[in-house]
Structure formats: C-alpha cells, structure tokens
Motif scaffolding. Structure first.
Motif, PDB file in Angstrom:
ATOM      1  N   GLU A 309     -37.447 -28.772  42.872  1.00 38.57           N
ATOM      2  CA  GLU A 309     -37.665 -27.408  42.404  1.00 38.57           C
ATOM      3  C   GLU A 309     -37.362 -26.403  43.506  1.00 38.57           C
ATOM      4  O   GLU A 309     -37.745 -26.586  44.659  1.00 38.57           O
ATOM      5  N   LEU A 310     -36.657 -25.338  43.128  1.00 34.69           N
ATOM      6  CA  LEU A 310     -36.305 -24.272  44.064  1.00 34.69           C
ATOM      7  C   LEU A 310     -37.170 -23.046  43.811  1.00 34.69           C
ATOM      8  O   LEU A 310     -37.582 -22.794  42.680  1.00 34.69           O
ATOM      9  N   PRO A 311     -37.444 -22.251  44.836  1.00 33.39           N
ATOM     10  CA  PRO A 311     -38.052 -20.942  44.595  1.00 33.39           C
ATOM     11  C   PRO A 311     -37.117 -20.103  43.735  1.00 33.39           C
ATOM     12  O   PRO A 311     -35.903 -20.069  43.967  1.00 33.39           O
ATOM     13  N   VAL A 312     -37.658 -19.425  42.750  1.00 33.22           N
ATOM     14  CA  VAL A 312     -36.804 -18.691  41.814  1.00 33.22           C
ATOM     15  C   VAL A 312     -36.043 -17.569  42.509  1.00 33.22           C
ATOM     16  O   VAL A 312     -34.952 -17.173  42.073  1.00 33.22           O
ATOM     17  N   GLY A 313     -36.586 -17.044  43.624  1.00 38.34           N
ATOM     18  CA  GLY A 313     -35.885 -15.994  44.351  1.00 38.34           C
ATOM     19  C   GLY A 313     -34.523 -16.432  44.859  1.00 38.34           C
ATOM     20  O   GLY A 313     -33.602 -15.616  44.966  1.00 38.34           O
ATOM     21  N   ILE A 314     -34.375 -17.714  45.152  1.00 39.71           N
ATOM     22  CA  ILE A 314     -33.078 -18.234  45.595  1.00 39.71           C
ATOM     23  C   ILE A 314     -32.072 -18.156  44.456  1.00 39.71           C
ATOM     24  O   ILE A 314     -30.909 -17.770  44.634  1.00 39.71           O
ATOM     25  N   VAL A 315     -32.517 -18.516  43.255  1.00 36.94           N
ATOM     26  CA  VAL A 315     -31.620 -18.524  42.093  1.00 36.94           C
ATOM     27  C   VAL A 315     -31.239 -17.108  41.691  1.00 36.94           C
ATOM     28  O   VAL A 315     -30.076 -16.829  41.383  1.00 36.94           O
ATOM     29  N   THR A 316     -32.202 -16.174  41.675  1.00 43.75           N
ATOM     30  CA  THR A 316     -31.862 -14.799  41.303  1.00 43.75           C
ATOM     31  C   THR A 316     -30.872 -14.196  42.294  1.00 43.75           C
ATOM     32  O   THR A 316     -29.966 -13.458  41.902  1.00 43.75           O
TER      33      THR A 316
END
Length: 336
Positions: A309-316
């Motif tokens: 799982e990645l921090p969503v901030g990385i994806v945004t």
C-alpha cells in the motif's frame, strides 16, 4: 433557470460517478466482495436491517473499506472546494488550498505531536488542525494593514510563512529519531486506518463550510472583476474576503488534520472542472467538490490496490503533476 438546470445535470452526473467509484473501490482488496454484496451491506446498514452476506464481509465493508472511502470522499470534497475558492480569490490558476500556510501549519503541529508528544500533549489530528488555523491566522494578520488585506500581500505572507514552517518541520524531522518514519508517512498524505469517527468529525466541519462558500459563490464571481468593481456593485469586499479565507482555511485544516498533506487535488481538479463547466462559481464550486471527492476515492483505490500500500499523496502527485504539465503545454491553464 438555465444555470439551475445545467448545475443540476452536472451535479447529478458527478454524484452518479462518485457512487460508482465508491462501489468499485469497496470491492477491491485482499478479500473479493462483489458490488452487489457491497450495495446490499451498505443499504442494510442504513436501514438498520441485516444483509444476506457473511459476517466477515459485513465487517470488512462497514468497518474497514467504507470508512476509508467516505473519509477520502470528504477530504477530496474539502480540498477541491477550498482550491476552487483560492484560485478565484487570488485570481491565480496556480493557487491551491495550502497557499496561505494551512498545510504547512498542519504539518508543523502534526510533526510536533509525533516527535515531541510531551511538548504537544494532544492527539495528532487536533495538533494538525490547530497548527493549520494558527498559521492561516498568522498570515492574515501579517498581510493586513489599516483594515485592508491586499491579495498580493496575503500571497507573499503565505509564501514566507510556508517557508519558515517548512524549515521548522525539517528541523523536527532531523531530530525525530525512531519517529521519523511515522512523521514522513503522515506528510505524504494517507487514509490508512480510517474510522467512522474521523469521517464524521471531518464531515461536520466540511459540509457546513461548503454550504457557506456556496452561499457566497455569486460574490466570488463579482470579485473576479476586481475589488473596486466589486465594491461599486455593492459587495462588502473586505468582509467577503475574510469569510472566504476563513472558511477555506477551515475546510483545508479539517482535511489535512485527518489525512495528512495530499497535494494536487485542490490544484488540478478545479482546473479541469473550469474547462468543462466554465468560471461561474455557482456551478464550478459544487462540481469541483464532487469531482474532488471522486478523484481522491479513485486514487486511494489505486494506492491500496497493489501488493504494498502506498500513501495516497504519492498517487495524487503522480497523476496530478503530469496532467498539470499537460495543461500548461496545451496552454489551457489561464486565470479564472
């Protein structure tokens, strides 16, 4: 009348998209649960009945997946709303919800609560929320002069405060020791271990705040003409600016307090919706808010869909930055 019909059509379509993204997101995870089962479980919970589904599935949907999805929707809704207002307020397409130091203040409070819990003996979200509001208030005080708050001075004060607080956060990270990983993870933005309590508290701030902003959508349209023209048209310019700034800061503070620093939602989503629906904030504000909610739910689904799982901030950031550069290359990023 035409504006109302157009707004209703866009809002209805985006609500449908948000529901579809929510159902799709709730089916994804280590345990496969079909969309129909998810819908039945959620509907049964609303009606107070029992769904015809295994207890394990009900627990996964209602205690793990849906709280995270709802919190993500609330955070995305808040960031996109605040970003829309900030871009109109500053008449600057590069403005985002953190421009007046809210995110930097929240980061300072949160990191202090992580690395120095004795000095900041409160829960992390509370420390982040208070830090955000203190930073925003400090920027406003620094930029005010003689009862007026020039927009350009406010922008420069925000940059200065962000820089100073960024240095404070960096110093605390250097001194963090074993708490460094937790602090960095929070700064990346995440929705991990979300709860119904967090979602409810955030919504209790975001929903009334959004309604307040929506009530001033016409005034924000007039402010785009310039402060002198707005004043001549009967707008109480300074009062309206204070209200817009305060409520936008509250929405951003609530979002950052529960989810960390999540970038690009409040920057890119309003741009996209402005290209689609135009600059009228009576339409732009609700559509941007719903699009922001759907966008963050979708990106968080991607963030947790892999093996790690990645921090969503990385994806945004990974999605938002290239898209924003694309808009720049197409020369479609322009002032509101």
């Amino acid at each position: 009348m035409r504006t109302s019909v157009r707004t209703g059509a866009w809002v209805g379509g985006l609500l449908g998209a948000l529901v579809a993204v929510t159902l799709a997101s709730a089916t994804i995870g280590p345990v496969e649960i079909g969309a129909r089962s998810v819908a039945e479980i959620a509907l049964a919970a609303v009606l107070g009945s029992t769904a015809n589904a295994p207890e394990s599935h009900r627990t996964i949907v209602m205690s793990i997946r849906l709280p995270r999805i709802v919190l993500g929707a609330v955070v995305g809704f808040a960031l996109a709303s605040a970003g829309t207002v900030m871009q109109g307020f500053f008449r600057n397409p590069m403005a985002d919800p953190s421009i007046v130091g809210v995110s930097a203040g929240a980061a300072t409070g949160a990191v202090a609560a992580i690395v120095a819990p004795v000095a900041v003996p409160v829960a992390l979200p509370i420390a982040a929320f208070v830090g955000a509001l203190v930073a925003a208030f400090g920027v406003y005080v620094l930029a005010s002069e003689g009862g007026r708050t020039p927009v350009q001075t406010l922008l420069l004060a925000g940059i200065a405060v962000q820089t100073f607080l960024g240095a404070a956060v960096s110093f605390m990270l250097v001194s963090a020791g074993r708490d460094l990983r937790e602090a960095i993870y929070w700064l990346m933005g995440h929705l991990h271990h979300s709860t119904w309590t967090e979602a409810t508290i955030a919504a209790a701030v975001v929903v009334p705040g959004f309604l307040g902003l929506l009530a001033y959508a016409r005034d924000l349209n007039v402010l785009l003409l310039g402060e002198e023209d707005a004043h001549s048209l009967g707008i109480e310019v300074e009062r309206t600016k204070r209200l817009l700034l305060t409520v936008s800061s509250l929405l951003t503070a609530a979002a950052v307090a529960v989810a960390g620093v999540i970038g690009f939602v409040g920057l890119v989503v309003p741009h996209v919706m402005r290209l689609l629906v135009g600059p009228d904030h009576r339409i732009l504000l609700p559509t941007s808010a719903l699009a922001g909610a759907a966008f963050l739910v979708a990106t968080d689904t991607v963030a947790r869909a892999g093996t790690a799982e990645l921090p969503v901030g990385i994806v945004t950031a990974a999605v938002g930055a290239p898209f924003f550069l694309y808009l720049l290359r197409k020369r479609e990023v322009h002032a509101p």
